[in-house]
Scaffold this motif. Sequence first.
Motif: not given
Length: 306
Positions: A1-23
């Motif tokens: 997995m390239t670094e850009l693909e890793q960054f896209q995965r991280l962006k998804k996790l940040v969004l999921l973490k945000y939804q934990e606080h604001y479902p």
Amino acid sequence: MTELEQFQRLKKLVLLKYQEHYPFFQGNWKSFSAQDIQKLIDLIEENCKQTISEKWIYTHLKPETNSKIPRKDMLNILAQFTGFSGWDEFVFDENAPTAITSPKAKQSVSKLWLLLFVPIIGVAVWYSNFSKPEIPETKSIELNNEFTNEKVKSDEIIVIQVEDSVEKPLEVKDGKVQLKPSENKQTKLIIKSPFYHPKTVMINNSTTKTPRQVSLTPDDYAMMLKAFMVSDIKNWQTRKQQLNKILSDNLEVIVMLKNNLGAEYYDKNEFSQKLIVPTATVKRMRIIEVKNDAENKIQFIRIKQE
């Protein structure tokens, strides 16, 4: 997995973490609003003791694709926000090798996996046919005039949903609001209108007994004022007497002009003269705020010129 693909995965996790606080946020980075951005900045500062700027989020997180990854210090902050020690651990977590490396060991594991997996699939298929989980449905609430039982006009009502002290305006369409499923125990609806008395409705999300209708009590004087502004004159003397009864002597009227040209001010006499002989301009005026005094007479009116 390239670094850009890793960054896209991280962006998804940040969004999921945000939804934990604001479902109640069910969108993506494209629909991430300025208010959501500010909340995310606050969360990162609270959890990581680090700061990310609004401009940085617009530049790196909002786009659907990225041509290059951001600086590593910023990646470390996002990785820490999602539960990792930093970017390196985040990348290692995805690329970590498995403990079994010999071909024979891999073959044994594959056979064991098949022996376990096939029965599990069979049980899952059988269970799904007999026990399908209930999917929460969006609830529709109709807003009615208490006395006529007619649906209120959508452009005359403001509905605000409050959960965990977060306010969210709801769209009113055809006299109804749509209430989406919520993980919170309670939802508060605040209903405001220049022509109806304000009302607060508490909804218990742990039960299915959501009201199908909410009745609003009309403000009689505000309703009369609206009728005066759109009706044709029949007896100006009678109308003058009626206006004198419902308007406070200390009346203040603010008319907001089109195209951001400012506002006009009227007192009781000036405004009454306009309503006694209503013109086409008066009929295009839209009342957006009404306040009453202690005697329930109209003391303040805010009008939008259309």
